[in-house]
Scaffold this active site. Sequence first.
Site, PDB file in Angstrom:
ATOM      1  N   GLU A 163      15.762 -56.922  21.971  1.00  0.00           N
ATOM      2  CA  GLU A 163      17.000 -57.708  21.983  1.00  0.00           C
ATOM      3  C   GLU A 163      17.296 -58.420  23.300  1.00  0.00           C
ATOM      4  O   GLU A 163      18.289 -58.092  23.982  1.00  0.00           O
ATOM      5  CB  GLU A 163      18.189 -56.815  21.599  1.00  0.00           C
ATOM      6  CG  GLU A 163      18.087 -56.252  20.204  1.00  0.00           C
ATOM      7  CD  GLU A 163      19.418 -55.694  19.661  1.00  0.00           C
ATOM      8  OE1 GLU A 163      20.389 -55.650  20.432  1.00  0.00           O
ATOM      9  OE2 GLU A 163      19.463 -55.332  18.488  1.00  0.00           O
ATOM     10  N   GLU A 357      15.106 -52.302  13.809  1.00  0.00           N
ATOM     11  CA  GLU A 357      16.334 -51.498  13.791  1.00  0.00           C
ATOM     12  C   GLU A 357      17.227 -51.980  12.662  1.00  0.00           C
ATOM     13  O   GLU A 357      17.323 -53.181  12.408  1.00  0.00           O
ATOM     14  CB  GLU A 357      17.162 -51.649  15.084  1.00  0.00           C
ATOM     15  CG  GLU A 357      16.611 -50.965  16.289  1.00  0.00           C
ATOM     16  CD  GLU A 357      17.485 -51.168  17.528  1.00  0.00           C
ATOM     17  OE1 GLU A 357      18.719 -51.326  17.382  1.00  0.00           O
ATOM     18  OE2 GLU A 357      16.925 -51.174  18.626  1.00  0.00           O
TER      19      GLU A 357
END
Length: 449
Positions: A163, A357
């Site tokens: 991320e 995720e």
Amino acid sequence: MGFKKDFVWGAATSSYQIEGAYNEDGRGMSIWDVYSHEPVKVFGNHTGDTACEHYHRFKEDVALMKKIGIKAYRFSVSWSRIIPDGTGAVNEKGIAFYSELINELKENNIEPYITLFHWDLPYELHKRGGWMNPDSVKWFADYAALVVARFSDRVTNFITFNEPQCFIGLGYYKAEHAPGLRHPVRDVFEMSHNVLKAHGAAVIAMRKSARQNIKIGYAPTGTAAIPVSESAEDIAAARKLMFECPALENWTWNVSWWSDPVVLGHYPEEGLRKYKDYLPEITEEDMRLINQPIDFYGQNIYQGVYVKAGENGEPEVVEHTAGYAKTAIQWPVTPECLRWGPQFLYERYRLPIYITENGMSAHDVISLDGNVHDPNRIDFLARHLEQLEKAADGGTDVAGYFQWSLMDNYEWACGYSERFGLIYVDYETQQRIIKDSGYWYKTWIENHS
Ligand code: NOJ
């Protein structure tokens, strides 16, 4: 059709969120150690000093993974645990920890997936300018080469960055995460360019130091755009929104800016136009460096926005209805994000996709019967996996799914107030209890392997 036979069913964590032992065995400080120790940065002044004590309890945790039946475990290496200053001397005790963890996983037939960077930049590198320093490209590549040299005899799957949208956007632009800064937007673009170059340089370095054939991926994030209907117009509008470059103040929430260079070798035209006054020098050589072949595309997907074709087919966001479902952290529950997200990403990038995720935080408690009942999470999982299966049925090459998270842990600025785990952690006693959703996931995996 359904999921592939060798579909990878896993769960994920990250170093700072679970390890604890922040000052043991020669570990250096990271920006999160320093940030969380400052008053009023994090909910309740919580720190990761102890977290889930995974550093000392990893064997117990692997036994729980085995009990849940996960096939793969995605974890991250703490850079400052193995290279305390970020560059230079290697801390063999840190290496030994990960080495033992890997052995324990392999003995239990759980495939390790290593993330190299999940936000805990060594503090010593921060003092040298962090991602603003052009040397950060080499720092990261050298670190990546070390991890691969030491562990690729047993580990074959590696992920460079987790991320970048968040650690750059929240860390250096919005001051919500470590190191808590608000840089001018020009600097933020320069950092992001360095991060992308660091990704490319790391891929080259990792292939060189690998002891066997390894697979390399990337794990950015983004809100998935969900068409409100199956009409060609709504689908086209959603696709457009998913890759759109947002206005300057929100520019880091961007799928194409962070992924097009990596996979396609160029920044999105729209962004180049929109952001042109704030960009650093971008050379062809930079783009070649960033655009190294990778083996899989990971995406963390938690939620989506509903989109319809508005005037002239332009995307229009459709607001959630009153009383819509949301998780404890207030994120909307939008299961179709796991159908359309991977589908749009696969169309654009043509690489096998891992959901690196997905999950939810809930108000989990230990009930009088001593168990943790979390029907909301079971429902969330069932709905999302049903949609992911639709993506697979539609021809998207979905290779794996990692549930966030294996266990409750340190949720960054929210401290320990949000529980995302399949395993409940009592932070006072460090007792672990597999939640009902953990047992549900076990059955799901058995039925889909
Ligand atoms: C994304 C991050 O990678 C992870 O560290 C975080 O805990 C989860 N999302 C939940 O917010």
